[in-house]
Design an enzyme around this catalytic site. Structure first.
Site, PDB file in Angstrom:
ATOM      1  N   GLU A 118       0.836  -1.217   0.000  1.00 16.01           N
ATOM      2  CA  GLU A 118       0.000   0.000   0.000  1.00 16.01           C
ATOM      3  C   GLU A 118       0.866   1.262   0.000  1.00 16.01           C
ATOM      4  O   GLU A 118       0.786   2.107   0.901  1.00 16.01           O
ATOM      5  CB  GLU A 118      -1.002  -0.025   1.175  1.00 16.01           C
ATOM      6  N   GLU A 139      -4.825  -8.583  -0.769  1.00 14.55           N
ATOM      7  CA  GLU A 139      -5.676  -8.324   0.400  1.00 14.55           C
ATOM      8  C   GLU A 139      -7.121  -8.214  -0.058  1.00 14.55           C
ATOM      9  O   GLU A 139      -7.440  -7.362  -0.903  1.00 14.55           O
ATOM     10  CB  GLU A 139      -5.254  -7.037   1.131  1.00 14.55           C
TER      11      GLU A 139
HETATM   12  O1  AHR Z   1      -5.363  -6.007   6.666  1.00  9.44           O
HETATM   13  C1  AHR Z   1      -5.305  -4.873   7.467  1.00  9.44           C
HETATM   14  C2  AHR Z   1      -4.631  -3.709   6.768  1.00  9.44           C
HETATM   15  O2  AHR Z   1      -5.396  -3.333   5.668  1.00  9.44           O
HETATM   16  C3  AHR Z   1      -3.280  -3.974   6.181  1.00  9.44           C
HETATM   17  O3  AHR Z   1      -2.261  -3.848   7.110  1.00  9.44           O
HETATM   18  C4  AHR Z   1      -3.164  -2.925   5.129  1.00  9.44           C
HETATM   19  O4  AHR Z   1      -2.331  -3.319   4.074  1.00  9.44           O
HETATM   20  C5  AHR Z   1      -4.599  -2.695   4.701  1.00  9.44           C
HETATM   21  O5  AHR Z   1      -4.918  -1.355   4.665  1.00  9.44           O
END
Ligand code: AHR
Length: 512
Positions: free
Chosen positions: A194, A317
């Site tokens: 991110e 994610e």
């Molecule tokens: O999964 C929780 C958080 O969500 C992670 O650390 C981040 O990459 C995302 O914003």
């Protein structure tokens, strides 16, 4: 009497026509290309966050809870049964604060660091060796997320050498000094996480340059093993991000681009994990189904620069995100209901159907955080509905995709509509065909029809995951409230299979 007969006759005709109209035909798309559903679509994610690692996966060797090198044995067993193909670690946002050298060597001498994003002080007792040994125990491939935000190219280069070089370098010597003779040979490496947000608030142009610098110095193993480098990807609809990365990063330097998307109804008011009404449910489904559009649009951009589809899209994610449960067992701890089973089912169908480009994904997160497959409380452990969906679907891992077409019936709520049925199918190495179906409609069962002759199968069996309320979940006291059972709401007539899928349920059929 005549009148009564006429009435019955009309009603039978009406019912027939009505039910005929309600049967949705699924057709098989003929194609020359054989796309494999990469097993890595079924990956998971573990971050130093809440009770995912400490108090979740890892209880330490001195714990009363049965463990192997500090990792809970009940979790190892459950995850082995799940067939976890890869596990991403140490973050997430944590990755760009992580300095791997703090987490190797004698535990007593390991320095602590402040866990900047998720609170508390990290004592580094779970580091590279602990993670990679755990992956070996689980039979899963590690996916290490490198620190770009607050690290250096040298730090990442040395980490790669430490875990991958057999011998003859300062870092392989250090590993041997730390009691690990053989290298682990880790293929999957994230280059930051991110980068548009917690990774450093960068523009894609700036990150692309940094990416090139970091990736250039990430060495392949000295046994010649090649790395699979994943560039930190877009936040949902940020198509510009993908465009810039694909445009600016030379092909040979990047094996995949990531994408993050959470099924959230409203980031300001995410709502409770268990107490939700139909409007909130519909909002979550709307967000989950958005994955189809995201994957399609990011893929279109990637196609422009990479027609041969050499670079993978890795959704590293994804999952449902609600407000942390009241009195929660750790940060971002949330219960997991049939709503989460719906998210998992429809999302995995999207990934399967786009397996030509989506060749990896990681559900966030594996234990006690967000859409977890396992929840723990001290010595107790429970498998969530999401665990069961992931397990039911693991039959698709490395199977050949069967492309399908469906004009889905509508799930209508408050004058808004969503496709009610989601489906994907594949044929595995043993020639077994699997069809996974989800009906997200809260009230209506839906019927689908599919030609068995075309699929080349004669016999069908199946499993279903459902419950009486969509808010239902498994608890430590009642851990098997929701678990798959044999499914028999189908019939075969003239080689046509007709399946009735109850409201908010997931069905996986197997045919031979
Ligand atoms: O999964 C929780 C958080 O969500 C992670 O650390 C981040 O990459 C995302 O914003």
């Amino acid at each position: 009497m005549k009148k009564l007969f006429l009435l019955v006759f009309i009603s039978v005709i009406f019912q027939n026509v009505f039910s005929q109209n309600n049967v949705t035909e699924i057709t098989i798309v003929k194609t020359e290309n054989k796309t494999i559903i990469n097993k890595h679509i079924y990956g998971h994610f573990a971050e130093h966050l809440g009770k995912c690692i400490y108090g979740g996966l890892f209880v330490g060797e001195d714990s009363n809870i049965s463990n192997t090198k500090g990792v809970r044995n009940d979790i190892i067993k459950a995850l082995k049964e799940l067939k976890v193909p890869n596990l991403r670690w140490p973050g997430g946002c944590f990755a760009d604060t992580y300095h791997w050298k703090d987490g190797v060597g004698p535990k007593k001498g390991r320095p602590g660091i402040v866990n900047r994003w998720w609170g508390g002080v990290e004592d580094n007792s779970f580091g590279t060796h602990e993670f990679l040994d755990m992956c070996e125990a689980l039979g899963t491939e590690p996916y290490l997320a490198g620190n770009v935000g607050s690290g250096s190219p040298r730090e990442l280069e040395e980490w790669v050498q430490y875990v991958n070089y057999g011998s003859g370098t300062p870092m392989s010597d250090l590993r041997k000094k730390n009691d690990k003779e053989k290298s682990w040979k880790v293929a999957f490496w994230g280059v930051g996480n991110e980068m548009w947000g917690c990774g450093g608030n960068m523009t894609p142009e700036y990150y692309s340059n940094l990416y090139k610098q970091y990736a250039t110095f990430m060495p392949n193993g000295n046994g010649g093993e090649k790395l699979f480098r994943v560039a930190s990807g877009a936040n949902g609809e940020d198509y510009h991000w993908t465009e810039v990365l694909m445009r600016d990063i030379p092909k040979g330097l990047m094996e995949a681009v990531a994408l993050h998307w959470y099924s959230v109804m409203n980031w300001e008011k995410k709502g409770s994990s268990t107490k939700f009404d139909e409007s909130q449910y519909f909002g979550t489904m709307n967000s989950a189904l958005k994955m189809e559009e995201l994957v399609q649009k990011h893929s279109e951009i990637m196609d422009k620069y990479d027609q041969e589809k050499k670079i993978a899209l890795v959704v590293d994610e994804w999952g449902g995100w609600y407000d942390t449960d009241e009195g929660a067992n750790g940060a971002l701890f949330q219960q997991n209901t049939m709503r989460d089973a719906m998210i998992a089912g429809v999302t995995l169908n999207v990934f399967n159907n786009h397996a030509d480009r989506v060749r990896g994904a990681n559900l966030a997160q594996i234990v006690n955080v967000l859409q977890a497959v396992i929840l723990t409380d001290k010595e107790k452990m429970v498998l969530t509905p999401t665990y069961h969906v992931m397990k039911m679907y693991n039959v698709h891992q490395d199977a050949v995709l069967i492309p399908l077409k469906i004009e889905s019936p509508k799930y209508i709520f408050d004058k808004k509509e969503l496709p009610a049925i989601s489906v994907s199918a594949s044929k595995d190495k043993a020639n077994l065909t699997h069809i996974s179906l989800v009906n997200i409609d809260l009230k209506k069962e839906n019927k689908i029809k599919i030609d068995l002759k075309e699929l080349g199968i004669k016999n069908i069996k199946g499993y279903i995951l459902s419950s009486s309320k969509v808010q239902d979940y498994n608890t430590f006291e009642n851990p098997n409230k929701i678990s798959p059972v044999v499914f028999n709401k189908f019939s075969i007539k003239n080689d046509k299979l007709e399946v009735t899928i109850p409201p908010f349920s997931v069905v996986v059929l197997e045919g031979n």
